[in-house]
Design an enzyme around this catalytic site. Sequence first.
Site, PDB file in Angstrom:
ATOM      1  N   ASP A  30     -28.366  41.389  23.375  1.00 19.09           N
ATOM      2  CA  ASP A  30     -28.645  41.733  24.846  1.00 19.09           C
ATOM      3  C   ASP A  30     -27.472  42.723  25.354  1.00 19.09           C
ATOM      4  O   ASP A  30     -26.530  42.509  25.321  1.00 19.09           O
ATOM      5  CB  ASP A  30     -28.517  40.238  25.504  1.00 19.09           C
ATOM      6  CG  ASP A  30     -28.938  40.348  26.858  1.00 19.09           C
ATOM      7  OD1 ASP A  30     -30.076  39.425  26.993  1.00 19.09           O
ATOM      8  OD2 ASP A  30     -28.647  40.911  27.862  1.00 19.09           O
ATOM      9  N   ASN A  87     -37.191  31.889  28.863  1.00 17.84           N
ATOM     10  CA  ASN A  87     -37.510  31.891  30.230  1.00 17.84           C
ATOM     11  C   ASN A  87     -38.963  32.284  30.475  1.00 17.84           C
ATOM     12  O   ASN A  87     -39.484  32.896  29.622  1.00 17.84           O
ATOM     13  CB  ASN A  87     -36.659  32.768  30.845  1.00 17.84           C
ATOM     14  CG  ASN A  87     -35.170  32.554  30.801  1.00 17.84           C
ATOM     15  OD1 ASN A  87     -34.920  31.217  30.810  1.00 17.84           O
ATOM     16  ND2 ASN A  87     -34.182  33.651  30.695  1.00 17.84           N
ATOM     17  N   GLY A  93     -36.795  32.465  35.388  1.00 21.75           N
ATOM     18  CA  GLY A  93     -35.971  33.325  35.150  1.00 21.75           C
ATOM     19  C   GLY A  93     -35.973  34.609  34.135  1.00 21.75           C
ATOM     20  O   GLY A  93     -35.575  35.544  33.685  1.00 21.75           O
ATOM     21  N   GLN A  94     -37.505  34.743  33.952  1.00 16.30           N
ATOM     22  CA  GLN A  94     -38.020  35.982  32.993  1.00 16.30           C
ATOM     23  C   GLN A  94     -37.947  37.118  33.816  1.00 16.30           C
ATOM     24  O   GLN A  94     -38.510  37.173  35.034  1.00 16.30           O
ATOM     25  CB  GLN A  94     -39.275  35.454  32.633  1.00 16.30           C
ATOM     26  CG  GLN A  94     -39.808  36.390  31.529  1.00 16.30           C
ATOM     27  CD  GLN A  94     -41.075  36.133  30.739  1.00 16.30           C
ATOM     28  OE1 GLN A  94     -41.635  35.100  31.059  1.00 16.30           O
ATOM     29  NE2 GLN A  94     -41.486  36.908  29.872  1.00 16.30           N
ATOM     30  N   HIS A 100     -39.439  36.484  24.275  1.00 15.31           N
ATOM     31  CA  HIS A 100     -38.681  36.577  23.648  1.00 15.31           C
ATOM     32  C   HIS A 100     -37.690  35.465  23.762  1.00 15.31           C
ATOM     33  O   HIS A 100     -37.788  34.662  24.463  1.00 15.31           O
ATOM     34  CB  HIS A 100     -37.485  37.585  24.024  1.00 15.31           C
ATOM     35  CG  HIS A 100     -37.256  37.568  25.815  1.00 15.31           C
ATOM     36  ND1 HIS A 100     -38.248  38.290  26.574  1.00 15.31           N
ATOM     37  CD2 HIS A 100     -36.091  37.470  26.341  1.00 15.31           C
ATOM     38  CE1 HIS A 100     -37.822  38.036  27.817  1.00 15.31           C
ATOM     39  NE2 HIS A 100     -36.538  37.585  27.702  1.00 15.31           N
ATOM     40  N   LEU A 101     -36.829  35.212  22.595  1.00 13.86           N
ATOM     41  CA  LEU A 101     -36.191  34.001  22.546  1.00 13.86           C
ATOM     42  C   LEU A 101     -34.614  34.244  22.683  1.00 13.86           C
ATOM     43  O   LEU A 101     -34.297  35.399  21.792  1.00 13.86           O
ATOM     44  CB  LEU A 101     -36.254  33.204  21.323  1.00 13.86           C
ATOM     45  CG  LEU A 101     -35.771  32.071  21.111  1.00 13.86           C
ATOM     46  CD1 LEU A 101     -36.337  30.740  22.100  1.00 13.86           C
ATOM     47  CD2 LEU A 101     -36.133  31.265  19.627  1.00 13.86           C
ATOM     48  N   HIS A 102     -33.828  33.780  23.666  1.00  6.82           N
ATOM     49  CA  HIS A 102     -32.321  34.157  23.869  1.00  6.82           C
ATOM     50  C   HIS A 102     -31.702  33.284  22.677  1.00  6.82           C
ATOM     51  O   HIS A 102     -31.938  32.011  22.598  1.00  6.82           O
ATOM     52  CB  HIS A 102     -31.597  33.836  24.888  1.00  6.82           C
ATOM     53  CG  HIS A 102     -32.185  34.756  26.064  1.00  6.82           C
ATOM     54  ND1 HIS A 102     -31.607  35.667  26.615  1.00  6.82           N
ATOM     55  CD2 HIS A 102     -33.539  34.773  26.646  1.00  6.82           C
ATOM     56  CE1 HIS A 102     -32.390  36.305  27.662  1.00  6.82           C
ATOM     57  NE2 HIS A 102     -33.463  35.448  27.792  1.00  6.82           N
TER      58      HIS A 102
END
Length: 114
Positions: A30, A87, A93-94, A100-102
Amino acid sequence: MDDTIFDKIIRKEIPAKIAYEDNKFIAINDVNPQAPLHLLIIPKENIPTLNDASDSHKQLLGEMLLLAKNLAKHFGVDEKGYRLVLNVNDDGGQTVFHLHLHLLGGREFGWPPG
Ligand code: 5GP
């Protein structure tokens, strides 16, 4: 289908620090990390949000979780622990509308999240 910054990263039109890549996924660091380890695990198929996933994505979604587990182990955060965040839309909060996965690790996370 909207073209997002992640589509451009997948196509290598925009640089990113790539931690992992195969034919279905790319995992990148990120740009604004919230933890010592902060990866974004991105399916190459453009599914805008989890709301757009269907039964046809069952295998892909399962593989995404297993990839997160494998990357957590690879980067040495599996034993102490890590957090996965996905998100969805504005209240969630997207900000990038490509699923996608954090994967966050390397520090302690509180609960409930702040
Ligand atoms: P979201 O808020 O949609 O769940 O997460 C989007 C994430 O993408 C944010 O954590 C943000 O820092 C990250 N991000 C946005 N633009 C870029 C970029 O160009 N490169 C990288 N590596 N990350 C980005």
